[in-house]
Design an enzyme around this catalytic site. Structure first.
Site, PDB file in Angstrom:
ATOM      1  N   HIS A  79       0.834  -1.205   0.000  1.00  0.00           N
ATOM      2  CA  HIS A  79       0.000   0.000   0.000  1.00  0.00           C
ATOM      3  C   HIS A  79       0.865   1.249   0.000  1.00  0.00           C
ATOM      4  O   HIS A  79       2.043   1.208   0.354  1.00  0.00           O
ATOM      5  CB  HIS A  79      -0.887   0.033   1.247  1.00  0.00           C
ATOM      6  CG  HIS A  79      -0.105   0.203   2.523  1.00  0.00           C
ATOM      7  ND1 HIS A  79       0.521  -0.846   3.164  1.00  0.00           N
ATOM      8  CD2 HIS A  79       0.195   1.309   3.260  1.00  0.00           C
ATOM      9  CE1 HIS A  79       1.144  -0.406   4.240  1.00  0.00           C
ATOM     10  NE2 HIS A  79       0.970   0.899   4.320  1.00  0.00           N
TER      11      HIS A  79
ATOM     12  N   THR B 225       0.615   4.831   1.969  1.00  0.00           N
ATOM     13  CA  THR B 225      -0.126   5.548   3.010  1.00  0.00           C
ATOM     14  C   THR B 225      -0.483   6.944   2.511  1.00  0.00           C
ATOM     15  O   THR B 225       0.393   7.716   2.135  1.00  0.00           O
ATOM     16  CB  THR B 225       0.707   5.653   4.298  1.00  0.00           C
ATOM     17  OG1 THR B 225       0.983   4.344   4.796  1.00  0.00           O
ATOM     18  CG2 THR B 225      -0.048   6.447   5.360  1.00  0.00           C
TER      19      THR B 225
ATOM     20  N   HIS C 132       5.392   6.522  -1.105  1.00  0.00           N
ATOM     21  CA  HIS C 132       6.159   5.294  -1.269  1.00  0.00           C
ATOM     22  C   HIS C 132       5.295   4.071  -0.995  1.00  0.00           C
ATOM     23  O   HIS C 132       4.242   4.171  -0.369  1.00  0.00           O
ATOM     24  CB  HIS C 132       7.367   5.285  -0.319  1.00  0.00           C
ATOM     25  CG  HIS C 132       6.977   5.191   1.127  1.00  0.00           C
ATOM     26  ND1 HIS C 132       6.668   6.292   1.882  1.00  0.00           N
ATOM     27  CD2 HIS C 132       6.836   4.117   1.945  1.00  0.00           C
ATOM     28  CE1 HIS C 132       6.352   5.917   3.107  1.00  0.00           C
ATOM     29  NE2 HIS C 132       6.447   4.603   3.169  1.00  0.00           N
TER      30      HIS C 132
ATOM     31  N   SER D  70       6.071   0.527   0.791  1.00  0.00           N
ATOM     32  CA  SER D  70       7.089  -0.190   1.561  1.00  0.00           C
ATOM     33  C   SER D  70       7.188  -1.647   1.125  1.00  0.00           C
ATOM     34  O   SER D  70       6.196  -2.292   0.783  1.00  0.00           O
ATOM     35  CB  SER D  70       6.767  -0.130   3.058  1.00  0.00           C
ATOM     36  OG  SER D  70       6.975   1.165   3.564  1.00  0.00           O
TER      37      SER D  70
ATOM     38  N   TYR E 238       9.700  -3.743   6.518  1.00  0.00           N
ATOM     39  CA  TYR E 238       9.745  -3.058   7.809  1.00  0.00           C
ATOM     40  C   TYR E 238      10.880  -3.713   8.594  1.00  0.00           C
ATOM     41  O   TYR E 238      10.989  -4.942   8.623  1.00  0.00           O
ATOM     42  CB  TYR E 238       8.461  -3.255   8.601  1.00  0.00           C
ATOM     43  CG  TYR E 238       7.220  -2.577   8.068  1.00  0.00           C
ATOM     44  CD1 TYR E 238       7.273  -1.614   7.061  1.00  0.00           C
ATOM     45  CD2 TYR E 238       5.981  -2.890   8.603  1.00  0.00           C
ATOM     46  CE1 TYR E 238       6.133  -0.992   6.595  1.00  0.00           C
ATOM     47  CE2 TYR E 238       4.820  -2.272   8.148  1.00  0.00           C
ATOM     48  CZ  TYR E 238       4.895  -1.330   7.150  1.00  0.00           C
ATOM     49  OH  TYR E 238       3.752  -0.725   6.691  1.00  0.00           O
TER      50      TYR E 238
END
Length: 208
Positions: A49, A51, A141, A143, A146
């Site tokens: 996704h 954000t 962006h 991702s 993480y």
């Protein structure tokens, strides 16, 4: 993250929907296990996704999050063009490794998300100031990882190769003029993101 977030996902039928999911949950972790998990940090898998905004208080959507999401005057799908740039890394857990996204194609949808989710309807000046900060300090962006582990230039090149081999076009690397990857429109999710990553599930969704 405090409060809830609005995410933009690719349309379910778009090839990138399955490609990115496999990259995040399988291909990247299998190639780079030291980046995606550690004894003190379990693997963090999440939906692919971008954000749009975070920090949305639950009071914004109240007891009917779907009605609230449906009421936001997002631009039509043909005006939302998410285009990929380079793969980058920042020394931030949620932006350890990501595909950058061109700002102009998503500016309108991000502005509406921020206005109605955080600043308040009609607060265009506040939204404009936030957009300038967001563009320079945070940036659009998607991702891929993480994590807490620093990523070297050599490993970044290896990640780029894995992403390209999965079928993602990275035009600034491939240097193929006129070619780009990304998607048009998409699906907006409203996600409470103030709990553990494993609990990040949508409480409302909307097709642009």
């Amino acid at each position: 993250m405090t409060g809830s977030s609005l995410w933009l996902l690719p349309p379910p039928s778009h090839p990138l929907s399955s490609i990115l999911k496999e990259l995040i949950t399988a291909k990247i972790p299998s190639h780079f296990p030291h980046l995606t998990s550690s004894p003190s940090l379990p693997p963090s898998f999440f939906e692919a996704h971008m954000t749009l905004t975070s920090e949305i208080p639950p009071s914004a959507y109240g007891s009917n999050p779907q009605a609230w999401l449906d009421s936001i005057p997002f631009p039509p799908a043909e005006q939302v063009k998410l285009r990929f740039g380079r793969i980058k890394s920042q020394d931030v857990f949620h932006r350890r490794c990501f595909v950058s996204v061109e700002y102009d194609g998503v500016k309108k949808v991000v502005a509406k998300a921020r206005e109605h989710g955080v600043e308040g309807a009609g607060e265009e000046d506040k939204v404009d100031k936030w957009l300038e900060w967001w563009r320079n300090e945070y940036g659009a962006h998607v991702s891929l990882i993480y994590g807490d582990e620093k990523i070297t230039e050599e490993v970044m090149k290896e990640i780029e190769s894995v992403v390209q081999n999965a079928g993602v076009k990275l035009p600034e690397i491939d240097n193929k003029k006129g070619e780009w990857d990304g998607w048009e429109g998409g699906v907006v999710w409203l996600v409470p993101t103030d709990g553990p990553i494993k609990d990040w599930k949508p409480i409302a969704t909307r097709q642009l």
